[in-house]
Design a protein around this motif. Structure first.
Motif, PDB file in Angstrom:
ATOM      1  N   ILE A  12       6.761 -15.963  30.541  1.00 45.26           N
ATOM      2  CA  ILE A  12       7.791 -16.037  29.513  1.00 45.26           C
ATOM      3  C   ILE A  12       8.199 -14.613  29.144  1.00 45.26           C
ATOM      4  O   ILE A  12       7.522 -13.661  29.495  1.00 45.26           O
ATOM      5  N   LYS A  13       9.304 -14.496  28.410  1.00 41.13           N
ATOM      6  CA  LYS A  13       9.742 -13.206  27.885  1.00 41.13           C
ATOM      7  C   LYS A  13       9.488 -13.205  26.385  1.00 41.13           C
ATOM      8  O   LYS A  13       9.657 -14.219  25.717  1.00 41.13           O
ATOM      9  N   GLU A  23       7.617  -9.147  29.608  1.00 38.93           N
ATOM     10  CA  GLU A  23       7.188 -10.412  30.198  1.00 38.93           C
ATOM     11  C   GLU A  23       5.680 -10.519  30.148  1.00 38.93           C
ATOM     12  O   GLU A  23       4.960  -9.538  30.313  1.00 38.93           O
ATOM     13  N   TRP A  28       2.990 -21.114  25.995  1.00 35.66           N
ATOM     14  CA  TRP A  28       4.082 -21.432  25.084  1.00 35.66           C
ATOM     15  C   TRP A  28       5.353 -21.726  25.862  1.00 35.66           C
ATOM     16  O   TRP A  28       5.683 -21.033  26.827  1.00 35.66           O
ATOM     17  N   GLY A  29       6.116 -22.711  25.453  1.00 31.45           N
ATOM     18  CA  GLY A  29       7.428 -22.989  26.028  1.00 31.45           C
ATOM     19  C   GLY A  29       7.378 -23.389  27.494  1.00 31.45           C
ATOM     20  O   GLY A  29       6.400 -23.931  27.983  1.00 31.45           O
ATOM     21  N   LYS A  30       8.493 -23.073  28.173  1.00 33.04           N
ATOM     22  CA  LYS A  30       8.632 -23.373  29.593  1.00 33.04           C
ATOM     23  C   LYS A  30       8.823 -22.078  30.363  1.00 33.04           C
ATOM     24  O   LYS A  30       9.094 -21.032  29.783  1.00 33.04           O
ATOM     25  N   GLU A  31       8.703 -22.147  31.648  1.00 32.99           N
ATOM     26  CA  GLU A  31       8.900 -20.990  32.529  1.00 32.99           C
ATOM     27  C   GLU A  31      10.245 -20.342  32.227  1.00 32.99           C
ATOM     28  O   GLU A  31      11.277 -21.000  32.202  1.00 32.99           O
ATOM     29  N   ASP A  33      11.372 -19.072  29.346  1.00 34.11           N
ATOM     30  CA  ASP A  33      11.805 -19.093  27.943  1.00 34.11           C
ATOM     31  C   ASP A  33      11.591 -17.726  27.300  1.00 34.11           C
ATOM     32  O   ASP A  33      10.772 -16.936  27.758  1.00 34.11           O
ATOM     33  N   THR A  34      12.333 -17.469  26.211  1.00 30.83           N
ATOM     34  CA  THR A  34      12.192 -16.226  25.467  1.00 30.83           C
ATOM     35  C   THR A  34      11.670 -16.527  24.072  1.00 30.83           C
ATOM     36  O   THR A  34      12.273 -17.291  23.328  1.00 30.83           O
ATOM     37  N   MET A  35      10.538 -15.905  23.726  1.00 35.78           N
ATOM     38  CA  MET A  35       9.963 -16.033  22.381  1.00 35.78           C
ATOM     39  C   MET A  35      10.470 -14.862  21.555  1.00 35.78           C
ATOM     40  O   MET A  35      10.270 -13.708  21.918  1.00 35.78           O
TER      41      MET A  35
END
Length: 75
Positions: A12-13, A23, A28-31, A33-35
């Motif tokens: 993720i980013k 990165e 968390w999230g999906k491949e 995704d940006t947090m």
């Protein structure tokens, strides 16, 4: 290790408060995704040396601070 019990671990980013991106791997999230962070080491007072807001006291302390100068003396 047991099969199919671990969460998906992917790239993720992470976007810091100053806009920089990096990165990392996370669950968390999906491949891809940006947090977006609200607080990070570039903005939090614990790392920047800023002032902390101390406990302002309880309800009684707040009342005394606001109305401490009033007196209930009779005539």
């Amino acid at each position: 290790m047991k099969a199919d019990i671990h969460p998906d671990y992917h790239m993720i980013k992470v976007q810091m408060t100053d806009g920089t991106l990096f990165e990392t791997r996370s669950t968390w999230g999906k491949e891809g995704d940006t947090m977006t962070l609200d607080i990070d080491p570039t903005s939090h007072p614990a790392w920047t040396g800023g002032t902390r807001q101390l406990d302002q006291g309880g309800r009684v302390a707040q009342f005394n601070k606001r109305f401490g100068g009033l007196s209930l003396k009779g005539k």
